[in-house]
Design a protein around this motif. Structure first.
Motif, short mmCIF file in Angstrom:
data_model
loop_
_atom_site.label_atom_id
_atom_site.label_comp_id
_atom_site.label_asym_id
_atom_site.label_seq_id
_atom_site.Cartn_x
_atom_site.Cartn_y
_atom_site.Cartn_z
N MET A 110 33.46 41.49 42.63
CA MET A 110 33.31 42.69 41.82
C MET A 110 31.83 42.93 41.60
O MET A 110 31.12 42.03 41.13
N ILE A 111 31.38 44.11 41.97
CA ILE A 111 29.96 44.47 41.82
C ILE A 111 29.86 45.50 40.70
O ILE A 111 30.46 46.57 40.78
N PHE A 112 29.10 45.17 39.67
CA PHE A 112 28.99 46.01 38.48
C PHE A 112 27.70 46.83 38.56
O PHE A 112 26.60 46.30 38.45
N HIS A 113 27.84 48.14 38.73
CA HIS A 113 26.70 49.03 38.86
C HIS A 113 26.19 49.51 37.50
O HIS A 113 25.06 50.00 37.43
N LYS A 114 27.00 49.39 36.47
CA LYS A 114 26.61 49.81 35.13
C LYS A 114 26.58 48.60 34.20
O LYS A 114 27.47 47.76 34.24
N ARG A 115 25.55 48.53 33.35
CA ARG A 115 25.40 47.43 32.40
C ARG A 115 26.63 47.33 31.50
O ARG A 115 27.14 46.24 31.25
N SER A 116 27.12 48.47 31.03
CA SER A 116 28.27 48.46 30.12
C SER A 116 29.52 47.88 30.81
O SER A 116 30.30 47.17 30.19
N ALA A 117 29.69 48.16 32.10
CA ALA A 117 30.84 47.63 32.83
C ALA A 117 30.74 46.11 32.95
O ALA A 117 31.73 45.39 32.76
N PHE A 118 29.54 45.60 33.26
CA PHE A 118 29.36 44.15 33.37
C PHE A 118 29.57 43.47 32.03
O PHE A 118 30.31 42.49 31.92
N ASP A 119 28.91 43.98 30.99
CA ASP A 119 29.04 43.38 29.66
C ASP A 119 30.49 43.40 29.18
O ASP A 119 30.97 42.41 28.62
N ASN A 120 31.17 44.50 29.40
CA ASN A 120 32.57 44.61 28.99
C ASN A 120 33.44 43.59 29.73
O ASN A 120 34.31 42.96 29.14
N PHE A 121 33.19 43.42 31.02
CA PHE A 121 33.96 42.45 31.80
C PHE A 121 33.76 41.04 31.28
O PHE A 121 34.72 40.30 31.05
N VAL A 122 32.51 40.65 31.05
CA VAL A 122 32.23 39.28 30.60
C VAL A 122 32.78 39.06 29.19
O VAL A 122 33.36 38.01 28.90
N GLU A 123 32.61 40.03 28.31
CA GLU A 123 33.02 39.84 26.92
C GLU A 123 34.51 40.07 26.69
O GLU A 123 35.11 39.40 25.85
N HIS A 124 35.13 41.02 27.41
CA HIS A 124 36.53 41.38 27.15
C HIS A 124 37.44 41.11 28.34
O HIS A 124 38.60 40.81 28.17
N GLY A 125 36.94 41.32 29.54
CA GLY A 125 37.58 40.92 30.77
C GLY A 125 38.96 41.42 31.10
O GLY A 125 39.64 40.81 31.91
N TRP A 126 39.43 42.49 30.57
CA TRP A 126 40.80 42.95 30.84
C TRP A 126 40.80 44.01 31.93
O TRP A 126 39.99 44.91 31.94
N ASP A 127 41.72 43.90 32.87
CA ASP A 127 41.87 44.89 33.92
C ASP A 127 43.35 45.13 34.12
O ASP A 127 44.11 44.18 34.29
N PHE A 128 43.78 46.35 34.09
CA PHE A 128 45.19 46.68 34.32
C PHE A 128 45.22 47.62 35.50
O PHE A 128 44.60 48.66 35.48
N SER A 129 45.92 47.23 36.57
CA SER A 129 45.87 48.07 37.77
C SER A 129 47.14 47.97 38.58
O SER A 129 47.88 47.00 38.48
N GLY A 130 47.36 48.97 39.41
CA GLY A 130 48.42 48.92 40.40
C GLY A 130 47.86 48.35 41.68
O GLY A 130 46.67 48.41 41.92
N GLN A 131 48.70 47.76 42.48
CA GLN A 131 48.23 47.16 43.71
C GLN A 131 49.27 47.33 44.79
O GLN A 131 50.45 47.13 44.56
#
Length: 184
Positions: A110-131
């Motif tokens: 996962m490549i985080f282009h936005k600081r907020s996306a990276f920080d959110n991932f590390v601190e909260h880490g939730w992803d809900f998706s279809g696959q």
């Protein structure tokens, strides 16, 4: 007095073994990260520049099982902050519902282009998706087709199958969290 010293020594041994074990686990995850990035750069050369210019990135090794209507998986990895150089060791678990059958061992970057996306991932880490994907791979033989090589919300995700056989269309949730034992 000898009994007290022996008791202290016996109590300390598991803590020392645990520390070595944590160091070994961190080293294994960092080695896995390097292997995955090497493969990614070979298969998708443009990813190298994307990672260099990104706020950060995460690499995970995952395993998953799909049994008719349920899917589950788990893995471990590391998130790297390009600004600070800090590594955050993480775990992940996934579960879902849908139609599928098979077992798949895969790696995700996962490549985080936005600081907020990276920080959110590390601190909260939730992803809900279809696959939806199909994978058939053993060793270097076989191939895969999936919809995971995408960019959403400031994050580019690459998914590469190591080995396994799976055909699935699931709605699943994935939870990423810091590994408390490895981030001490």
């Amino acid at each position: 007095m000898k009994k007290i010293i022996l008791l202290i020594a016996l109590t300390a041994v598991p803590f020392a073994a645990s520390a070595k074990s944590a160091d070994k686990k961190r080293a294994e995850i960092l080695e896995m990260r390097q292997e995955v990035l090497t493969r990614l750069y070979s298969e998708k050369p443009e990813a190298r520049d994307m990672i260099k210019s990104a706020e950060g990135y995460a690499v995970f090794n995952n395993g998953g099982v799909n049994l008719i209507f349920l899917s589950a998986g788990s893995g471990k990895g590391v998130a790297h902050d390009n600004k600070t150089g800090k590594n955050t060791f993480m775990r992940m678990a996934t579960g879902g519902v849908g139609i599928g059958l098979g077992i798949k061992d895969y790696q995700a970057v996962m490549i985080f282009h936005k600081r907020s996306a990276f920080d959110n991932f590390v601190e909260h880490g939730w992803d809900f998706s279809g696959q939806a994907d199909a994978a058939a791979k053993v060793g270097d033989e076989g191939g895969e087709a999936n919809v995971a090589d995408t960019a959403v919300g400031g994050v580019t995700i690459y998914q590469m199958t190591k080995k396994g056989l799976a055909l699935q269309a699931t709605l699943q949730g994935t939870k990423y969290w810091k590994n408390g034992k490895l981030n001490k």
